[in-house]
Design a protein around this motif. Structure first.
Motif, mmCIF file in Angstrom:
data_model
loop_
_atom_site.group_PDB
_atom_site.id
_atom_site.type_symbol
_atom_site.label_atom_id
_atom_site.label_comp_id
_atom_site.label_asym_id
_atom_site.label_seq_id
_atom_site.Cartn_x
_atom_site.Cartn_y
_atom_site.Cartn_z
ATOM 1 N N GLU A 49 -63.124 -31.440 8.399
ATOM 2 C CA GLU A 49 -61.708 -31.776 8.595
ATOM 3 C C GLU A 49 -60.812 -30.690 8.006
ATOM 4 O O GLU A 49 -59.812 -30.303 8.622
ATOM 5 C CB GLU A 49 -61.392 -33.125 7.957
ATOM 6 C CG GLU A 49 -61.986 -34.305 8.691
ATOM 7 C CD GLU A 49 -61.854 -35.613 7.923
ATOM 8 O OE1 GLU A 49 -61.320 -35.615 6.787
ATOM 9 O OE2 GLU A 49 -62.298 -36.640 8.461
ATOM 10 N N ASP A 50 -61.176 -30.193 6.819
ATOM 11 C CA ASP A 50 -60.385 -29.129 6.199
ATOM 12 C C ASP A 50 -60.433 -27.846 7.019
ATOM 13 O O ASP A 50 -59.417 -27.164 7.187
ATOM 14 C CB ASP A 50 -60.864 -28.868 4.770
ATOM 15 C CG ASP A 50 -60.487 -29.990 3.825
ATOM 16 O OD1 ASP A 50 -59.643 -30.844 4.186
ATOM 17 O OD2 ASP A 50 -61.042 -30.028 2.707
ATOM 18 N N LEU A 51 -61.598 -27.506 7.546
ATOM 19 C CA LEU A 51 -61.706 -26.322 8.410
ATOM 20 C C LEU A 51 -60.832 -26.479 9.652
ATOM 21 O O LEU A 51 -60.140 -25.541 10.058
ATOM 22 C CB LEU A 51 -63.155 -26.076 8.818
ATOM 23 C CG LEU A 51 -64.079 -25.515 7.747
ATOM 24 C CD1 LEU A 51 -65.515 -25.493 8.253
ATOM 25 C CD2 LEU A 51 -63.635 -24.130 7.329
ATOM 26 N N ASN A 52 -60.869 -27.658 10.251
ATOM 27 C CA ASN A 52 -60.047 -27.901 11.438
ATOM 28 C C ASN A 52 -58.560 -27.828 11.118
ATOM 29 O O ASN A 52 -57.766 -27.324 11.917
ATOM 30 C CB ASN A 52 -60.391 -29.252 12.060
ATOM 31 C CG ASN A 52 -61.758 -29.250 12.709
ATOM 32 O OD1 ASN A 52 -62.260 -28.201 13.123
ATOM 33 N ND2 ASN A 52 -62.372 -30.410 12.788
ATOM 34 N N THR A 53 -58.177 -28.302 9.934
ATOM 35 C CA THR A 53 -56.782 -28.218 9.513
ATOM 36 C C THR A 53 -56.357 -26.759 9.350
ATOM 37 O O THR A 53 -55.266 -26.374 9.786
ATOM 38 C CB THR A 53 -56.571 -28.977 8.187
ATOM 39 O OG1 THR A 53 -56.916 -30.355 8.389
ATOM 40 C CG2 THR A 53 -55.143 -28.878 7.701
ATOM 41 N N MET A 54 -57.217 -25.945 8.741
ATOM 42 C CA MET A 54 -56.902 -24.528 8.575
ATOM 43 C C MET A 54 -56.800 -23.831 9.933
ATOM 44 O O MET A 54 -55.880 -23.044 10.171
ATOM 45 C CB MET A 54 -57.946 -23.842 7.708
ATOM 46 C CG MET A 54 -57.826 -24.213 6.249
ATOM 47 S SD MET A 54 -58.927 -23.258 5.193
ATOM 48 C CE MET A 54 -60.432 -24.203 5.377
ATOM 49 N N ARG A 55 -57.749 -24.126 10.825
ATOM 50 C CA ARG A 55 -57.703 -23.525 12.165
ATOM 51 C C ARG A 55 -56.411 -23.899 12.881
ATOM 52 O O ARG A 55 -55.757 -23.049 13.494
ATOM 53 C CB ARG A 55 -58.884 -24.007 13.004
ATOM 54 C CG ARG A 55 -60.155 -23.285 12.753
ATOM 55 C CD ARG A 55 -61.162 -23.660 13.853
ATOM 56 N NE ARG A 55 -62.485 -23.326 13.431
ATOM 57 C CZ ARG A 55 -63.387 -24.180 12.973
ATOM 58 N NH1 ARG A 55 -63.123 -25.459 12.904
ATOM 59 N NH2 ARG A 55 -64.579 -23.769 12.607
ATOM 60 N N ALA A 56 -56.058 -25.173 12.830
ATOM 61 C CA ALA A 56 -54.851 -25.648 13.514
ATOM 62 C C ALA A 56 -53.603 -24.989 12.935
ATOM 63 O O ALA A 56 -52.687 -24.619 13.683
ATOM 64 C CB ALA A 56 -54.759 -27.173 13.422
ATOM 65 N N GLY A 57 -53.551 -24.834 11.625
ATOM 66 C CA GLY A 57 -52.396 -24.187 11.001
ATOM 67 C C GLY A 57 -52.258 -22.741 11.428
ATOM 68 O O GLY A 57 -51.153 -22.270 11.717
ATOM 69 N N ILE A 58 -53.368 -22.033 11.481
ATOM 70 C CA ILE A 58 -53.330 -20.637 11.930
ATOM 71 C C ILE A 58 -52.936 -20.577 13.406
ATOM 72 O O ILE A 58 -52.130 -19.734 13.807
ATOM 73 C CB ILE A 58 -54.678 -19.942 11.661
ATOM 74 C CG1 ILE A 58 -54.904 -19.804 10.151
ATOM 75 C CG2 ILE A 58 -54.726 -18.561 12.330
ATOM 76 C CD1 ILE A 58 -56.292 -19.338 9.764
ATOM 77 N N ASP A 59 -53.487 -21.476 14.215
ATOM 78 C CA ASP A 59 -53.134 -21.501 15.638
ATOM 79 C C ASP A 59 -51.645 -21.761 15.842
ATOM 80 O O ASP A 59 -51.001 -21.124 16.679
ATOM 81 C CB ASP A 59 -53.934 -22.576 16.380
ATOM 82 C CG ASP A 59 -55.382 -22.178 16.612
ATOM 83 O OD1 ASP A 59 -55.689 -20.970 16.518
ATOM 84 O OD2 ASP A 59 -56.201 -23.079 16.877
ATOM 85 N N ARG A 60 -51.087 -22.714 15.086
ATOM 86 C CA ARG A 60 -49.652 -23.016 15.226
ATOM 87 C C ARG A 60 -48.804 -21.817 14.835
ATOM 88 O O ARG A 60 -47.754 -21.580 15.414
ATOM 89 C CB ARG A 60 -49.274 -24.223 14.376
ATOM 90 C CG ARG A 60 -49.534 -25.545 15.031
ATOM 91 C CD ARG A 60 -48.882 -26.698 14.292
ATOM 92 N NE ARG A 60 -49.234 -26.768 12.883
ATOM 93 C CZ ARG A 60 -50.309 -27.356 12.386
ATOM 94 N NH1 ARG A 60 -51.157 -27.956 13.197
ATOM 95 N NH2 ARG A 60 -50.539 -27.376 11.094
ATOM 96 N N TYR A 61 -49.261 -21.066 13.849
ATOM 97 C CA TYR A 61 -48.506 -19.900 13.407
ATOM 98 C C TYR A 61 -48.618 -18.748 14.404
ATOM 99 O O TYR A 61 -47.628 -18.097 14.715
ATOM 100 C CB TYR A 61 -48.977 -19.440 12.033
ATOM 101 C CG TYR A 61 -48.250 -18.225 11.530
ATOM 102 C CD1 TYR A 61 -46.955 -18.333 11.053
ATOM 103 C CD2 TYR A 61 -48.848 -16.966 11.551
ATOM 104 C CE1 TYR A 61 -46.266 -17.220 10.607
ATOM 105 C CE2 TYR A 61 -48.173 -15.852 11.110
ATOM 106 C CZ TYR A 61 -46.880 -15.982 10.633
ATOM 107 O OH TYR A 61 -46.206 -14.870 10.194
ATOM 108 N N THR A 62 -49.827 -18.490 14.884
ATOM 109 C CA THR A 62 -50.036 -17.333 15.758
ATOM 110 C C THR A 62 -49.660 -17.603 17.204
ATOM 111 O O THR A 62 -49.378 -16.673 17.946
ATOM 112 C CB THR A 62 -51.502 -16.852 15.707
ATOM 113 O OG1 THR A 62 -52.367 -17.919 16.091
ATOM 114 C CG2 THR A 62 -51.860 -16.370 14.309
ATOM 115 N N GLN A 63 -49.680 -18.865 17.608
ATOM 116 C CA GLN A 63 -49.345 -19.216 18.990
ATOM 117 C C GLN A 63 -48.370 -20.396 18.992
ATOM 118 O O GLN A 63 -48.729 -21.500 19.388
ATOM 119 C CB GLN A 63 -50.604 -19.586 19.757
ATOM 120 C CG GLN A 63 -51.629 -18.492 19.789
ATOM 121 C CD GLN A 63 -52.967 -18.984 20.321
ATOM 122 O OE1 GLN A 63 -53.079 -20.075 20.849
ATOM 123 N NE2 GLN A 63 -53.989 -18.178 20.167
ATOM 124 N N PRO A 64 -47.145 -20.166 18.527
ATOM 125 C CA PRO A 64 -46.204 -21.280 18.444
ATOM 126 C C PRO A 64 -45.903 -21.827 19.832
ATOM 127 O O PRO A 64 -45.900 -21.092 20.821
ATOM 128 C CB PRO A 64 -44.967 -20.662 17.811
ATOM 129 C CG PRO A 64 -45.077 -19.204 18.070
ATOM 130 C CD PRO A 64 -46.544 -18.897 18.166
#
Length: 87
Positions: A49-64
């Motif tokens: 879950e923590d890995l998925n949260t980190m991935r999602a945060g990076i995705d939101r930042y890099t691909q708003p």
């Protein structure tokens, strides 16, 4: 020198590698001798879950997401106003 987006892309790939390592560790843990189990168990679900949260945060930042156009409603187009008769 790498750009911020390059570094975040590298981070995403590293998170993928961590995910694979966790999956392998979970498999080994499930196949291990029940008599040799430790007192505490690693929480693989929480780690994922923590890995998925980190991935999602990076995705939101890099691909708003693109902002959607605002709906201001329809304009009437009728700007004529009646003149008071008692003037």
């Amino acid at each position: 020198m790498a750009s911020e987006l390059d570094e975040l892309s590298t981070t995403q790939r590293l998170l993928d590698q961590v995910q694979l390592s966790l999956d392998r560790a979970r498999t080994v843990s499930a196949q291990s001798d029940p008599n040799n189990r430790r007192r505490y168990l690693f929480d693989y679900k929480k780690a994922n879950e923590d890995l998925n949260t980190m991935r999602a945060g990076i995705d939101r930042y890099t691909q708003p997401s693109r902002a959607q156009p605002l709906d201001y409603g329809k304009v009437s187009g009728d700007y004529t106003r009646g003149r008071p008769l008692w003037r």
